[in-house]
Design a protein around this motif. Structure first.
Motif, PDB file in Angstrom:
ATOM      1  N   ASP A  41       0.784  -1.292  -0.072  1.00 52.97           N
ATOM      2  CA  ASP A  41       0.051   0.042   0.034  1.00 52.97           C
ATOM      3  C   ASP A  41       0.921   1.187  -0.050  1.00 52.97           C
ATOM      4  O   ASP A  41       1.655   1.555   0.885  1.00 52.97           O
ATOM      5  CB  ASP A  41      -0.966  -0.127   1.236  1.00 52.97           C
ATOM      6  CG  ASP A  41      -1.861   1.334   1.299  1.00 52.97           C
ATOM      7  OD1 ASP A  41      -1.695   2.114   0.292  1.00 52.97           O
ATOM      8  OD2 ASP A  41      -2.441   1.456   2.404  1.00 52.97           O
ATOM      9  N   ARG A  81      -3.021   0.191  -3.678  1.00 55.23           N
ATOM     10  CA  ARG A  81      -2.145  -1.097  -3.832  1.00 55.23           C
ATOM     11  C   ARG A  81      -1.255  -1.106  -5.204  1.00 55.23           C
ATOM     12  O   ARG A  81      -1.744  -1.053  -6.317  1.00 55.23           O
ATOM     13  CB  ARG A  81      -3.195  -2.411  -3.735  1.00 55.23           C
ATOM     14  CG  ARG A  81      -4.291  -2.257  -2.767  1.00 55.23           C
ATOM     15  CD  ARG A  81      -3.710  -2.263  -1.256  1.00 55.23           C
ATOM     16  NE  ARG A  81      -3.021  -3.572  -0.869  1.00 55.23           N
ATOM     17  CZ  ARG A  81      -2.402  -3.594   0.410  1.00 55.23           C
ATOM     18  NH1 ARG A  81      -2.736  -2.709   1.163  1.00 55.23           N
ATOM     19  NH2 ARG A  81      -1.656  -4.624   0.476  1.00 55.23           N
ATOM     20  N   ALA A 141      -0.024   4.128   2.460  1.00 49.30           N
ATOM     21  CA  ALA A 141       0.540   3.825   4.134  1.00 49.30           C
ATOM     22  C   ALA A 141       2.350   3.722   3.995  1.00 49.30           C
ATOM     23  O   ALA A 141       2.794   4.171   5.034  1.00 49.30           O
ATOM     24  CB  ALA A 141       0.070   2.427   4.608  1.00 49.30           C
ATOM     25  N   GLU A 201      -6.235   4.202   0.292  1.00 51.43           N
ATOM     26  CA  GLU A 201      -5.012   3.310  -0.008  1.00 51.43           C
ATOM     27  C   GLU A 201      -4.693   3.153  -1.467  1.00 51.43           C
ATOM     28  O   GLU A 201      -5.545   3.333  -2.352  1.00 51.43           O
ATOM     29  CB  GLU A 201      -5.230   1.997   0.609  1.00 51.43           C
ATOM     30  CG  GLU A 201      -6.363   1.153  -0.146  1.00 51.43           C
ATOM     31  CD  GLU A 201      -6.621  -0.276   0.350  1.00 51.43           C
ATOM     32  OE1 GLU A 201      -7.069  -1.129  -0.338  1.00 51.43           O
ATOM     33  OE2 GLU A 201      -6.551  -0.214   1.797  1.00 51.43           O
TER      34      GLU A 201
END
Length: 416
Positions: free
Chosen positions: A144, A412, A147, A410
């Motif tokens: 992610d 990915r 983060a 987020e």
């Protein structure tokens, strides 16, 4: 009882419905069709729903003119709200909500500590932090990037500049989200308001104690410089120091942390632009073109103190009356086809990318613009150089429920 809608003509009802769609819960995921629907209502670049006392500016020319107009007032609504909660007491002394001499005083004191030299000195820090964060990310599995990079990087940079302790990083990131929600007017639930109030009280306690300590025992960093800055013998009051330190922390974090994943989403949809970036990762136009396309601050607003006649583009003008609240649709202005041909396309060679309004314009032009540009340049240079085969594994990520400060929750990706 007669519905207010029943008194409107079908055309007025259509205008209201089109504007109201801006606040549909799904709009934050992809707001641009909604902006174009509002733009299509009036080619002059301004839409005024019947009975609202508001105007929605879509053209670049009108947004720019409103932001620069001496009649425009920022934060007029917030400044009139009684300061009976910790969250409102936190917001009201921010320079964002002041105008005229009051704003000039606050901005001058903050600007005295937030100089171009101070910002330029952060390049090595930013580059080191970017590479340190990327070094920690695995290249053989999904990660992610919000983060792992987008959230911690701007927090660490602005915290270092302010002179705050690194162990408080998670707390500061949580606070910046609350300030972002406050600035966007998010008051949709009692649970949210309780969280915002608790965080505002915690911020006030933390920074008030810190401000007293810094005045007694100055330390390196921007916060200490703010505490000691003077203009004609005037200093920031404790509440002013608190509010504007929080503003710098939130603004320095939230916009850049939203732009990074937002830009990668757009680059995923335009692989030719990513390939061109990989071929020239240090292209000087990267920050401004990404700021134009992504617009991390989608909307802003000004209330007019006087009646004004302003340009809307193409030789057209519009008269807006005193008391009108103008919704400056910055993201729509940044994709105005009259100013930016093929506006949805990322074009590193676009000659006028820097005309974007991502940092607003006029007296409230973002103080942190040079820092944001520096962070964006370093992040995308590093990503394109180190991970030329970066790819998104989820091209439809969840978005924060905040249209004003828009960004994915987020993102990915696989780096290798």
């Amino acid at each position: 009882m007669t519905s207010p809608l029943a008194t409107l003509s079908p055309e007025q009802q259509r205008v209201q419905a089109t504007v109201q769609a801006l606040w549909h819960p799904d709009t934050a995921r992809d707001p641009y069709p909604a902006y174009e629907a509002v733009r299509a209502l009036d080619p002059a670049g301004v839409v005024s729903p019947a009975g609202w006392g508001a105007a929605f500016a879509t053209s670049h020319a009108l947004n720019s003119a409103v932001l620069r107009s001496p009649a425009a007032r920022s934060g007029a609504i917030i400044s009139q709200v009684p300061a009976d909660t910790a969250s409102i007491r936190l917001l009201q002394p921010m320079m964002l909500f002041h105008n005229g001499p009051s704003h000039a005083r606050l901005r001058g004191l903050v600007q005295a500590a937030f100089t171009p030299r101070v910002v330029a000195e952060q390049r090595d820090l930013i580059r080191t932090q970017v590479n340190a964060l990327l070094d920690e990310l695995p290249t053989d599995q999904e990660v992610d990037l919000v983060a792992g990079l987008a959230a911690p990087l701007p927090a660490r940079v602005i915290m270092h500049m302010l002179g705050l302790r690194g162990e408080d990083e998670a707390k500061f990131i949580r606070w910046t989200q609350s300030v972002a929600d406050l600035l966007a007017g998010e008051t949709s639930s009692p649970e949210l308001m309780a969280r915002l109030e608790a965080d505002a009280q915690e911020m006030r306690a933390y920074f008030r104690t810190l401000a007293d300590d810094l005045r007694a025992h100055p330390q390196p960093g921007l916060l200490s410089a703010l505490a000691s800055a003077e203009d004609g013998g005037e200093r920031l009051s404790s509440d002013e120091l608190l509010a504007n330190a929080v503003l710098l922390l939130a603004a320095g974090h939230e916009t850049t942390s939203n732009l990074i994943p937002g830009a990668l989403l757009d680059l995923h949809r335009q692989p030719e632009a990513w390939a061109a970036l990989v071929a020239r990762p240090d292209h000087p136009n990267v920050p401004d073109e990404l700021l134009r396309v992504v617009s991390p601050v989608q909307l802003d607003g000004r209330t007019l103190a006087d009646t004004v006649t302003l340009p809307t583009g193409g030789g057209r003008t519009v008269t807006l009356h005193a008391g009108t609240h103008v919704q400056t649709m910055l993201a729509a202005a940044n994709r105005d086809p009259e100013v930016f041909p093929h506006p949805d396309r990322i074009d590193w060679e676009r000659p006028n990318s820097a005309r974007h309004l991502a940092f607003a314009a006029g007296p409230h032009y973002c103080l942190g613009a040079p820092l944001a540009r520096l962070e964006i340049a370093e992040v995308f240079r590093a990503l394109a150089t180190r991970f030329p085969h970066l790819r998104l594994t989820d091209p439809t990520p969840p978005f924060k429920a905040n249209l004003v400060l828009r960004g994915p929750k987020e993102l990915r990706v696989r780096l290798g």
